[in-house]
Design a protein around this motif. Structure first.
Motif, PDB file in Angstrom:
ATOM      1  N   GLN B 183     112.786  66.325  17.662  1.00 18.96           N
ATOM      2  CA  GLN B 183     112.366  65.881  19.000  1.00 18.96           C
ATOM      3  C   GLN B 183     112.750  66.884  20.084  1.00 18.96           C
ATOM      4  N   GLN B 184     113.959  67.437  19.979  1.00 17.08           N
ATOM      5  CA  GLN B 184     114.413  68.423  20.974  1.00 17.08           C
ATOM      6  C   GLN B 184     113.557  69.693  20.924  1.00 17.08           C
ATOM      7  N   ALA B 185     113.298  70.165  19.703  1.00 18.05           N
ATOM      8  CA  ALA B 185     112.512  71.395  19.562  1.00 18.05           C
ATOM      9  C   ALA B 185     111.076  71.185  20.039  1.00 18.05           C
ATOM     10  N   LEU B 186     110.524  69.985  19.774  1.00 18.09           N
ATOM     11  CA  LEU B 186     109.170  69.673  20.233  1.00 18.09           C
ATOM     12  C   LEU B 186     109.114  69.649  21.759  1.00 18.09           C
ATOM     13  N   ALA B 187     110.136  69.033  22.391  1.00 16.44           N
ATOM     14  CA  ALA B 187     110.180  68.979  23.859  1.00 16.44           C
ATOM     15  C   ALA B 187     110.224  70.392  24.435  1.00 16.44           C
ATOM     16  N   GLU B 188     110.999  71.265  23.786  1.00 16.08           N
ATOM     17  CA  GLU B 188     111.097  72.651  24.255  1.00 16.08           C
ATOM     18  C   GLU B 188     109.741  73.349  24.118  1.00 16.08           C
ATOM     19  N   ALA B 189     109.072  73.130  22.993  1.00 22.06           N
ATOM     20  CA  ALA B 189     107.755  73.747  22.770  1.00 22.06           C
ATOM     21  C   ALA B 189     106.745  73.277  23.819  1.00 22.06           C
ATOM     22  N   ARG B 190     106.844  72.001  24.205  1.00 23.81           N
ATOM     23  CA  ARG B 190     105.953  71.470  25.251  1.00 23.81           C
ATOM     24  C   ARG B 190     106.226  72.140  26.580  1.00 23.81           C
ATOM     25  N   ASP B 191     107.522  72.261  26.932  1.00 25.75           N
ATOM     26  CA  ASP B 191     107.896  72.894  28.201  1.00 25.75           C
ATOM     27  C   ASP B 191     107.356  74.312  28.289  1.00 25.75           C
ATOM     28  N   LEU B 192     107.331  75.002  27.164  1.00 21.42           N
ATOM     29  CA  LEU B 192     106.900  76.403  27.167  1.00 21.42           C
ATOM     30  C   LEU B 192     105.394  76.530  26.994  1.00 21.42           C
ATOM     31  N   TYR B 194     103.709  75.758  24.322  1.00 24.25           N
ATOM     32  CA  TYR B 194     103.334  76.040  22.934  1.00 24.25           C
ATOM     33  C   TYR B 194     102.785  74.796  22.242  1.00 24.25           C
ATOM     34  N   ALA B 195     103.140  73.613  22.772  1.00 22.41           N
ATOM     35  CA  ALA B 195     102.632  72.385  22.164  1.00 22.41           C
ATOM     36  C   ALA B 195     101.802  71.637  23.198  1.00 22.41           C
ATOM     37  N   GLU B 196     100.739  71.003  22.729  1.00 25.42           N
ATOM     38  CA  GLU B 196      99.885  70.255  23.646  1.00 25.42           C
ATOM     39  C   GLU B 196     100.524  68.909  23.984  1.00 25.42           C
ATOM     40  N   ALA B 197      99.983  68.246  25.006  1.00 24.53           N
ATOM     41  CA  ALA B 197     100.514  66.945  25.416  1.00 24.53           C
ATOM     42  C   ALA B 197     100.512  65.998  24.220  1.00 24.53           C
ATOM     43  N   ASP B 198      99.410  66.015  23.452  1.00 22.88           N
ATOM     44  CA  ASP B 198      99.373  65.257  22.210  1.00 22.88           C
ATOM     45  C   ASP B 198      99.407  66.250  21.048  1.00 22.88           C
ATOM     46  N   PRO B 199     100.583  66.478  20.475  1.00 22.36           N
ATOM     47  CA  PRO B 199     100.707  67.529  19.448  1.00 22.36           C
ATOM     48  C   PRO B 199     100.398  67.042  18.031  1.00 22.36           C
ATOM     49  N   THR B 200      99.807  65.838  17.896  1.00 24.93           N
ATOM     50  CA  THR B 200      99.631  65.229  16.576  1.00 24.93           C
ATOM     51  C   THR B 200      98.965  66.164  15.558  1.00 24.93           C
ATOM     52  N   TYR B 201      97.833  66.768  15.937  1.00 30.05           N
ATOM     53  CA  TYR B 201      97.088  67.610  15.000  1.00 30.05           C
ATOM     54  C   TYR B 201      97.878  68.831  14.549  1.00 30.05           C
ATOM     55  N   ASP B 202      98.751  69.313  15.432  1.00 32.75           N
ATOM     56  CA  ASP B 202      99.581  70.456  15.045  1.00 32.75           C
ATOM     57  C   ASP B 202     100.665  70.015  14.067  1.00 32.75           C
TER      58      ASP B 202
END
Lengths: 171, 326
Positions: B183-192, B194-202
């Protein structure tokens, strides 16, 4: 399928030139793969016998003949240890590993002298949270390993565990 | 000189505009976003339409849609770079079909149409003596499709292993480096970004699986769909799992694997030796191809990005330019 085994031979050699070569020749002729050789000289008793540990891997059926040829060369073989489970794979499991009957999981994979769970390490961060385990399975050959993996996959599906395995078959 | 109709001016479209604007071999004669479009046979001033889009949210007027441009404008190649719709491939699939039916070439970075309808589109192109190329659909700037089709031509492929999703690679490498939770790494990826608002497909492996389907069908001559790819995501991976992997010199990455002979396609987290060429940080993409004669070959580079993906599109455009002496 030919069964390969890994074995340790402890040889007693006379401490004079050429003895090691005499011992290695029959090993090499048996088709064995020498994995490591270590020898220690007894510094306090010069002239005493030399103890050499040789770890080899060879076809199980070739072992009796090898022991005969060593005996014929007057080499004493003082100990033989055999490791039958030559195939090893490591897996990581994530999920409720303890609460889904860990003993059952291990028992279903274990098949005495054929496939065995040889290492299991579990970390449980918090109650009710998924735990993580590292599991090492050893097997006598690739086919038995494949059977064990099939069983593990079935167990994981039943118990909702995630399996992470090694990439296999790489060059 | 090649006349280009550019459909989509988001991130990749902007990159294409940047790359082509000073290249005298190409002229953008039409462009469209999701709401509007414009046409100019003398060539479009790309900086001007970007300024207009910034100001009004539209690049042109509403009377020019992507479909109308594809059907009516005089161009040589349609560059289709709108976002992927993995379920239907639309509206890109229809736009591409219109262009091919007119005998126009198509270059796309859109995974939807290629993963869903590769055979149909290839047949339609052949029927109309046109080309359809899509280097940018897999691994961004990395020339994996041309690299395998041409560079490794004739070499039987035994297996293929790829890191095809930069978001997952970023998350897993941050979990490894900093001991972060998923969860922490995903939040960081979103901030940068690198991850979309809905990262499900990734994170559930679908994006990587779509790319694997494209490689299987277009390079390895298979006939598979997304359903044929066994998928496991990265959302259940614990920091403890990565630490345990480390004790035997391994780490965990989301790997897309393909064994052509066994028709075995899978996307799942796997244990890899820490010194494997497929283990790296950040959002790069890489593919190791194990071949009969060349052994293992690894391609690695930027898996996404505006100008980086435009580089793949440029290579396809240059190929068509040379082949048809435009």
């Amino acid at each position: 399928m030919q069964k390969y085994i890994r074995t340790t031979l402890k040889l007693e050699l006379q401490d004079k030139p050429g003895q090691l070569l005499t011992a290695i020749k029959p090993i090499s002729e048996s088709g064995a793969n020498i994995i490591t050789i270590s020898h220690q000289r007894d510094e306090e008793n010069p002239g005493s016998d030399l103890i050499v540990d040789i770890v080899i891997s060879l076809q199980e059926s070739a072992l009796p003949k090898l022991l005969d040829s060593l005996k014929a060369q007057n080499i004493d073989v003082t100990r033989i240890g055999i490791e039958r489970l030559m195939c090893m794979k490591t897996f990581i499991l994530i999920g409720h590993i303890l609460h889904t009957d860990l003993t059952d999981t291990v028992n279903r994979i274990d098949k005495k002298d054929i496939t065995e769970v040889t290492e299991l390490h579990i970390i449980m961060p918090k109650l009710d949270e998924p735990s993580t385990a590292k599991l090492t399975i050893k097997a006598v050959n690739e086919a038995e390993m494949d059977h064990a993996i099939e069983k593990l996959e079935k167990i994981a599906a039943e118990k909702h565990l995630m399996i992470i395995d090694e990439i296999g078959g790489r060059l | 000189m090649m006349k280009i109709a550019l459909i989509g001016i988001g991130s990749v479209g902007r990159g294409v505009g940047e790359v082509l604007k000073n290249d005298k071999r190409f002229k953008i004669v039409a462009a469209a976003d999701s709401k509007s479009g414009l046409v100019n046979p003398d060539g479009i001033d790309f900086d001007a339409i970007m300024a207009a889009k910034k100001k009004t949210g539209r690049c042109g007027t509403t009377d020019w849609t992507a479909f109308r441009i594809a059907a009516e404008v005089d161009y040589d190649t349609l560059v289709e770079v709108t976002p992927t719709n993995a379920e239907t491939g639309e509206p890109a699939l229809s736009t591409i079909k219109i262009a091919l039916s007119r005998g126009k070439h198509v270059v796309t970075s859109n995974k939807g149409p290629i993963s869903l309808a590769y055979r149909d589109l290839k047949a339609l192109a052949k029927e109309n003596n046109a080309d359809i190329r899509f280097e940018g659909t897999v691994a961004g700037a990395v020339p994996i499709i041309n690299g395998m089709k041409n560079g490794l031509a004739g070499n039987p492929v035994k297996a293929l292993f790829g890191v095809l999703n930069g978001t997952c690679n970023y998350i897993l490498s941050r979990m490894e480096e900093e001991g972060l939770t998923y969860q922490q790494a995903l939040a960081e990826a979103r901030d940068l970004g690198y991850a979309e608002a809905d990262p499900t497909y990734d994170v559930n492996g679908t994006d990587a699986a779509i790319k694997l389907v494209i490689l299987a069908n277009s390079v390895l001559g298979m006939n598979v769909t997304l359903k044929d790819v066994q998928r496991t995501g990265i959302d259940r991976i614990t920091p403890e799992a990565i630490k345990m992997a480390h004790t035997t010199g391994h780490t965990i990455r989301l790997i897309a694997s393909l064994y052509p002979d066994k028709r075995d396609l899978e996307v799942s987290p796997r244990l890899l030796p820490e010194d494997d060429p497929l283990v790296f940080s950040e959002t790069l993409n890489a593919i190791t191809v194990e071949t009969e004669y060349a052994g293992a070959i690894t391609f690695i580079g930027a898996g996404a990005g505006s100008v980086e993906t435009a580089s793949a599109i440029l290579s396809d455009l240059v190929f068509i330019l040379k082949k048809y002496a435009l």
